[in-house]
Design a protein around this motif. Structure first.
Motif, short mmCIF file in Angstrom:
data_model
loop_
_atom_site.label_atom_id
_atom_site.label_comp_id
_atom_site.label_asym_id
_atom_site.label_seq_id
_atom_site.Cartn_x
_atom_site.Cartn_y
_atom_site.Cartn_z
N GLY A 14 -13.16 -14.67 -15.95
CA GLY A 14 -14.61 -14.87 -15.55
C GLY A 14 -15.15 -15.18 -17.13
N GLU A 15 -14.37 -15.01 -18.08
CA GLU A 15 -14.85 -15.62 -19.43
C GLU A 15 -14.82 -17.18 -19.83
OE1 GLU A 15 -12.10 -13.21 -22.04
OE2 GLU A 15 -13.20 -11.49 -21.97
N ARG A 16 -14.24 -17.78 -19.10
CA ARG A 16 -14.21 -19.15 -19.19
C ARG A 16 -14.29 -19.91 -17.89
NH1 ARG A 16 -9.33 -20.46 -23.27
NH2 ARG A 16 -8.80 -18.65 -22.68
N ASP A 17 -14.79 -21.08 -17.81
CA ASP A 17 -14.61 -22.00 -16.62
C ASP A 17 -13.17 -22.40 -16.15
OD1 ASP A 17 -17.13 -21.88 -16.46
OD2 ASP A 17 -17.69 -23.75 -17.14
N GLN A 18 -12.37 -22.38 -17.24
CA GLN A 18 -10.99 -23.03 -17.03
C GLN A 18 -10.20 -22.11 -18.19
OE1 GLN A 18 -10.30 -27.10 -16.82
NE2 GLN A 18 -8.12 -26.70 -16.96
N VAL A 19 -9.15 -21.58 -17.69
CA VAL A 19 -8.21 -20.70 -18.74
C VAL A 19 -7.12 -21.55 -19.02
CG1 VAL A 19 -7.11 -18.89 -19.23
CG2 VAL A 19 -9.18 -18.54 -17.82
N TRP A 20 -6.42 -22.28 -17.82
CA TRP A 20 -5.06 -22.80 -18.18
C TRP A 20 -5.22 -24.34 -18.40
CZ3 TRP A 20 -2.49 -19.01 -19.81
CH2 TRP A 20 -2.73 -17.64 -19.33
N SER A 21 -4.28 -25.18 -18.58
CA SER A 21 -4.50 -26.53 -18.86
C SER A 21 -4.75 -27.21 -17.46
CB SER A 21 -3.23 -27.11 -19.25
OG SER A 21 -2.01 -27.08 -18.40
N GLY A 22 -4.29 -26.73 -16.31
CA GLY A 22 -4.46 -27.57 -15.21
C GLY A 22 -3.41 -28.50 -14.83
N LYS A 23 -2.26 -28.42 -15.66
CA LYS A 23 -1.02 -29.26 -15.58
C LYS A 23 -0.16 -27.91 -14.94
CE LYS A 23 -1.68 -32.27 -19.42
NZ LYS A 23 -1.73 -32.30 -20.73
N PRO A 24 0.92 -28.54 -14.33
CA PRO A 24 2.20 -27.74 -13.89
C PRO A 24 2.76 -27.30 -15.06
CG PRO A 24 2.71 -29.80 -13.18
CD PRO A 24 1.20 -29.94 -13.73
N ASN A 25 3.49 -26.09 -14.91
CA ASN A 25 4.33 -25.65 -15.87
C ASN A 25 5.85 -26.63 -15.96
OD1 ASN A 25 3.56 -23.20 -17.39
ND2 ASN A 25 3.34 -22.59 -14.90
N VAL A 26 6.04 -27.00 -17.36
CA VAL A 26 6.96 -28.07 -17.73
C VAL A 26 8.41 -27.47 -16.94
CG1 VAL A 26 8.37 -28.76 -19.46
CG2 VAL A 26 5.99 -28.45 -19.81
N VAL A 27 8.90 -26.20 -16.99
CA VAL A 27 9.90 -26.04 -16.28
C VAL A 27 10.20 -26.17 -14.87
CG1 VAL A 27 11.52 -23.97 -15.95
CG2 VAL A 27 10.65 -24.48 -18.15
N LEU A 28 8.86 -25.83 -14.06
CA LEU A 28 8.85 -25.90 -12.88
C LEU A 28 9.02 -27.42 -12.26
CD1 LEU A 28 8.01 -24.77 -9.97
CD2 LEU A 28 5.96 -25.92 -10.67
N VAL A 29 8.58 -28.13 -13.16
CA VAL A 29 8.82 -29.69 -12.80
C VAL A 29 10.28 -30.00 -13.08
CG1 VAL A 29 8.14 -32.13 -13.32
CG2 VAL A 29 6.29 -30.23 -13.49
N GLU A 30 10.76 -29.86 -14.21
CA GLU A 30 11.99 -29.85 -14.68
C GLU A 30 12.92 -29.45 -13.55
OE1 GLU A 30 11.43 -29.83 -19.36
OE2 GLU A 30 12.87 -28.46 -18.15
N GLU A 31 12.92 -28.12 -13.06
CA GLU A 31 13.72 -27.66 -12.31
C GLU A 31 13.68 -27.96 -10.54
OE1 GLU A 31 16.59 -25.67 -12.80
OE2 GLU A 31 16.05 -25.81 -15.01
N ILE A 32 12.39 -28.36 -10.23
CA ILE A 32 12.23 -28.39 -8.97
C ILE A 32 11.86 -30.09 -8.36
CG2 ILE A 32 10.62 -27.55 -6.92
CD1 ILE A 32 12.65 -25.39 -8.20
N GLU A 33 11.52 -30.64 -9.43
CA GLU A 33 11.53 -32.18 -9.02
C GLU A 33 12.76 -32.61 -8.19
OE1 GLU A 33 10.11 -34.71 -11.90
OE2 GLU A 33 8.72 -35.45 -10.61
N GLY A 34 12.45 -33.04 -7.00
CA GLY A 34 13.67 -33.87 -6.38
C GLY A 34 14.34 -32.82 -5.29
N VAL A 35 14.00 -31.35 -5.25
CA VAL A 35 14.32 -30.56 -4.51
C VAL A 35 13.95 -30.92 -3.14
CG1 VAL A 35 14.44 -28.08 -3.95
CG2 VAL A 35 15.02 -28.50 -6.13
N GLU A 36 14.53 -30.78 -2.15
CA GLU A 36 13.98 -31.09 -0.77
C GLU A 36 12.95 -29.97 -0.42
OE1 GLU A 36 13.69 -32.66 3.10
OE2 GLU A 36 14.74 -33.62 1.46
N PRO A 37 11.71 -30.45 -0.23
CA PRO A 37 10.58 -29.46 0.18
C PRO A 37 10.70 -28.83 1.32
CG PRO A 37 9.78 -31.65 0.10
CD PRO A 37 11.43 -31.81 -0.13
N SER A 38 10.36 -27.59 1.26
CA SER A 38 10.21 -26.66 2.49
C SER A 38 8.91 -25.52 2.29
CB SER A 38 11.67 -25.87 2.85
OG SER A 38 11.90 -25.07 1.74
N THR A 39 9.24 -24.52 2.25
CA THR A 39 8.02 -23.56 2.01
C THR A 39 8.21 -23.02 0.75
OG1 THR A 39 9.51 -21.80 2.87
CG2 THR A 39 7.67 -22.98 4.46
#
Ligand SMILES: C[S@@+](CC[C@H](N)C(=O)[O-])C[C@H]1O[C@@H](n2cnc3c(N)ncnc32)[C@H](O)[C@@H]1O
Length: 201
Positions: A14-39
């Protein structure tokens, strides 16, 4: 809901309209990009950037968090990104309840809290929610220069805290990763994250 945790996180967002950068975490992208999507389940999804990125990659995502404000913001961002129909937002205090699996991916990034100790039970429940053949990705603070008094777990300690049966899982990553980050005063420094990536047989 434990009142302290709920109040803390509502005030935090509540203290700010936006707390985080709005970008996905770098490790998530590095580790999961290209993995066959499911749930996928994003534990402690905050303002939703990771869940929205996953949905954009084709995953059907559940984003879970204790904060109503964060989840409302996340839902609005998902609408803007055109992925709202691929994401379910779920309000849970992980000290009390958890979204049921199974999921092809369970991701927890920086699930730390100064006000309760739900983290370890939540991560154990997260491991239990991973489907056969699925991935558990836990990324945590390891060293944060502006919090020298806080002892964060190493990757090995995170792995131990999961209490998993080693026969059931492959350990694919157990690492310490440095990253550039800004202190609350805007000074750029190096921080270190622990990365634990497991695959269930
Ligand atoms: C440090 S933030 C990380 C947010 C996001 N994963 C990211 O990487 O930007 C921790 C998140 O966990 C959530 N959280 C903390 N304790 C929780 C609990 N007991 N139950 C559910 N969510 C909780 C907070 O509301 C917050 O959004």
């Amino acid at each position: 809901m434990t009142d302290d945790a709920q109040d803390f996180w509502e005030q935090f967002y509540g203290e700010r309209d936006q707390v985080w950068s709005g970008k996905p975490n770098v490790v998530l992208v590095e580790e999961i990009e290209g993995v066959e999507p499911s749930t996928a389940l994003d534990l402690g999804c905050g303002e939703g950037a990771d869940a929205i990125w996953l949905a954009g990659q084709g995953w059907r995502v559940t984003g879970a968090d204790i904060s109503r404000a964060a989840l409302e913001r996340a839902a609005a961002h998902a609408e803007e990104a055109g992925v709202a129909e691929r994401i379910t937002w779920a309000r849970h205090d992980f000290a009390r309840s958890m979204t049921n699996g199974p999921f092809g991916l369970v991701s927890a990034h920086f699930l730390h809290s100064p006000v309760d100790d739900a983290r370890d039970p939540a991560l154990r429940a997260a491991a239990a929610a991973v489907a056969s053949g699925g991935i558990l990705l836990v990324v945590s603070h390891e060293a944060v220069p502006w919090h020298p008094e806080v002892e964060f777990p190493t990757a090995h300690e995170v792995l131990d805290s999961l209490g998993i049966d080693p026969v059931e899982w492959d350990v694919e990553q157990l690492a310490s990763r440095p990253r550039r980050a800004k202190t609350p005063d805007g000074v750029e420094v190096e921080v270190s994250d622990s990365v634990v990536r497991l695959q269930r047989h």
